[in-house]
Scaffold this motif. Structure first.
Motif, PDB file in Angstrom:
ATOM      1  N   HIS A 141      11.917 -23.677  17.462  1.00  0.00           N
ATOM      2  CA  HIS A 141      10.517 -24.099  17.320  1.00  0.00           C
ATOM      3  C   HIS A 141       9.661 -22.844  17.208  1.00  0.00           C
ATOM      4  CE1 HIS A 141       7.083 -26.997  18.659  1.00  0.00           C
ATOM      5  NE2 HIS A 141       6.651 -26.077  17.812  1.00  0.00           N
ATOM      6  N   LEU A 157       9.707 -26.396  13.043  1.00  0.00           N
ATOM      7  CA  LEU A 157      11.150 -26.191  12.939  1.00  0.00           C
ATOM      8  C   LEU A 157      11.519 -25.087  11.950  1.00  0.00           C
ATOM      9  CD1 LEU A 157      14.001 -27.208  13.732  1.00  0.00           C
ATOM     10  CD2 LEU A 157      13.871 -28.727  11.750  1.00  0.00           C
ATOM     11  N   ILE A 191      12.757 -31.387  14.711  1.00  0.00           N
ATOM     12  CA  ILE A 191      12.249 -30.513  15.764  1.00  0.00           C
ATOM     13  C   ILE A 191      12.426 -31.159  17.136  1.00  0.00           C
ATOM     14  CG2 ILE A 191       9.852 -31.350  15.723  1.00  0.00           C
ATOM     15  CD1 ILE A 191       9.016 -28.397  16.094  1.00  0.00           C
TER      16      ILE A 191
END
Length: 338
Positions: free
Chosen positions: A85, A127, A231
């Motif tokens: 992340h 992501l 994500i």
């Protein structure tokens, strides 16, 4: 390994050199991407068997001594992939000439050298896929892979869903052609609008340039997914490895190219993957908290005897006494007699 015959079948024609291109081998070792490897070669930073390489037009078999920037080329490890992340404010590059903080400087110390699958702008969040295999990165970032990149966008300005629907046919901005884009209005918040976009190409600054052409100014951009990888619940700065079996499943026809070279028949650790276990030739991901086997090959003390294996005992429960224990299968002798 024998050289491959000419495609025409004429044995008198030119033969394909054995091995792989040097840039590909460097990328597979996780040093950098293939394009970056070619640049290293052009700069005279790669030697093969003591000679400085001047062109990437060379095939190597793995028996050569390859030196990159004064260091021996590391042995190829099984391809691995991580979900990261990325917070806003980090640049997706190994070294930034402006001295800005990079993504790689913020990774945990136990993460090996990795390269990114594509890039995210400094102010883009969300992501980012990272891998230790430069060739895998190259494969995943190609538009031909067909994976959709999905984004959440906050932009200043006004727009209608009808205007966004026109992006399904693609759009040309300043001479650059962008492919089909799926765009949906999520909500309007004051002077801003929240959108969800899906695209397959991921060209440089594509989202910002396309929306700017429609009269919107992007002030926040978050990548939610890259193909099948989401994500999820990762917080900014978090990183998590994709299980090997999941990665191989998603690679489909390309899985064999990136799978470990061989699985030891004894069931012991896979080459280049300390502690890894194998079952039926497929890697089994070890979970946190798993205890290592007491003996090589996964055998426990007392688990085997010369000439055979220890009979398995079935667990039973005495309902009347409320106790549990183990005993031999009471029907085993009867089955042997019949």
């Amino acid at each position: 390994m024998n050289a491959k015959p000419h495609p025409s079948g004429d044995s008198s024609g030119p033969e394909t050199p054995e091995g792989d291109r040097i840039a590909k081998v460097i990328a597979r070792a996780g040093v950098c991407s293939r394009r970056e490897a070619e640049k290293l070669i052009e700069d005279g930073r790669v030697t093969v068997n003591g000679k400085v390489l001047k062109s990437p037009a060379l095939n190597v078999t793995g028996r050569e001594t390859i030196i990159v920037d004064g260091k021996a080329l590391p042995a190829r490890e099984p391809a691995r992939l991580w979900r990261y992340h990325k917070p806003a404010g980090l640049v997706t590059t190994a070294k930034d000439p402006e001295g800005r903080t990079t993504v790689f400087e913020k990774l945990p110390e136990d993460i090996p050298r990795v390269v990114s699958v594509g890039r995210l702008d400094i102010n883009t969040e969300g992501l980012l896929l990272l891998t230790n295999d430069g060739e895998l990165a190259r494969l995943l970032e190609l538009p031909s892979t067909g994976w959709t990149r999905r984004y959440r966008v906050r932009a200043w300005g006004r727009i209608t869903q009808a205007d966004l629907d026109k992006l399904k046919n693609g759009i040309t901005v300043e001479g650059v052609r962008y492919g089909p884009i799926e765009a949906v209005i999520d909500k309007v918040q004051g002077s801003n609008v929240w959108l969800t976009l899906g695209l397959k190409e991921g060209k440089n600054r594509e989202v910002k340039r396309v929306l700017s052409e429609l009269g919107l100014s992007v002030n926040r951009l978050i990548r939610l997914s890259f193909g099948p990888f989401q994500i999820g619940d990762l917080e900014p700065g978090d990183i998590k490895q994709v299980p090997n079996r999941v990665l191989m499943d998603q690679l489909g026809a390309h899985a064999e190219q990136f799978a470990p070279a061989e699985a030891p028949p004894s069931g012991g650790p896979a080459p280049g993957r300390p502690g890894g276990k194998w079952a039926g030739g497929k890697p089994v991901v070890r979970k946190a908290g798993d205890k290592p086997s007491a003996k090589p090959g996964g055998a426990k003390p007392g688990g085997t005897k010369p000439g055979g294996t220890k009979p398995k005992l079935k667990t039973f429960r005495d309902k009347k006494a409320g106790t549990t224990g183990k005993r031999k299968d009471p029907h085993a002798d009867r089955r042997r007699r019949t």
